[in-house]
Write a protein that holds these residues in place. Structure first.
Motif, mmCIF file in Angstrom:
data_model
loop_
_atom_site.group_PDB
_atom_site.id
_atom_site.type_symbol
_atom_site.label_atom_id
_atom_site.label_comp_id
_atom_site.label_asym_id
_atom_site.label_seq_id
_atom_site.Cartn_x
_atom_site.Cartn_y
_atom_site.Cartn_z
ATOM 1 N N GLN A 1 -16.258 43.288 -35.608
ATOM 2 C CA GLN A 1 -16.953 43.397 -36.886
ATOM 3 C C GLN A 1 -16.171 42.716 -38.002
ATOM 4 N N ILE A 2 -14.855 42.870 -37.991
ATOM 5 C CA ILE A 2 -14.016 42.209 -39.000
ATOM 6 C C ILE A 2 -14.166 40.703 -38.865
ATOM 7 N N ALA B 1 -10.514 50.226 -32.963
ATOM 8 C CA ALA B 1 -11.369 49.914 -31.818
ATOM 9 C C ALA B 1 -11.608 48.409 -31.718
ATOM 10 N N ARG B 2 -11.819 47.917 -30.496
ATOM 11 C CA ARG B 2 -12.116 46.517 -30.284
ATOM 12 C C ARG B 2 -13.377 46.098 -31.043
ATOM 13 N N ALA C 1 -12.473 36.738 -42.489
ATOM 14 C CA ALA C 1 -12.880 36.913 -41.093
ATOM 15 C C ALA C 1 -12.487 35.690 -40.267
ATOM 16 N N ALA C 2 -12.758 34.509 -40.789
ATOM 17 C CA ALA C 2 -12.437 33.273 -40.070
ATOM 18 C C ALA C 2 -10.928 33.102 -39.914
ATOM 19 N N GLY D 1 -17.341 39.350 -40.160
ATOM 20 C CA GLY D 1 -17.543 39.549 -41.590
ATOM 21 C C GLY D 1 -18.478 40.684 -41.933
ATOM 22 N N THR D 2 -18.730 41.570 -40.974
ATOM 23 C CA THR D 2 -19.627 42.699 -41.242
ATOM 24 C C THR D 2 -18.879 43.989 -41.547
ATOM 25 N N ARG D 3 -17.546 43.952 -41.446
ATOM 26 C CA ARG D 3 -16.730 45.125 -41.764
ATOM 27 C C ARG D 3 -15.598 44.683 -42.661
ATOM 28 N N ASP D 4 -15.397 45.428 -43.729
ATOM 29 C CA ASP D 4 -14.312 45.152 -44.660
ATOM 30 C C ASP D 4 -12.984 45.552 -44.031
#
Length: 70
Positions: A40-41, A34-35, A10-11, A44-47
């Protein structure tokens, strides 16, 4: 993907996006997502699936392995 790997990825994605002077909306458009998904990516909340990972790597001219720190 482990939580620590997801946070590291994510970072890296966020830093690449910012260094390329892209907004989350710009990156989302290039990835065809989607933005909110980019947000979320980056939090770090979405793979990230393998297709997205490959597209991100190509977009920023880096290897998928470097994104995952392998």
């Amino acid at each position: 993907m482990t939580k620590s790997t997801l946070k590291m990825l994510a970072a890296r994605i966020r830093n690449l996006r910012i260094n390329a002077w892209l907004s989350q909306a710009d990156l989302a458009e290039k990835l065809g997502i989607a933005r909110q998904s980019v947000g979320q990516i980056e939090s770090g909340t979405r793979d990230v699936n393998s297709v997205e990972l490959a597209h991100i790597a190509k977009l920023f001219d880096v290897s998928a392995d470097s994104l995952l720190n392998h």
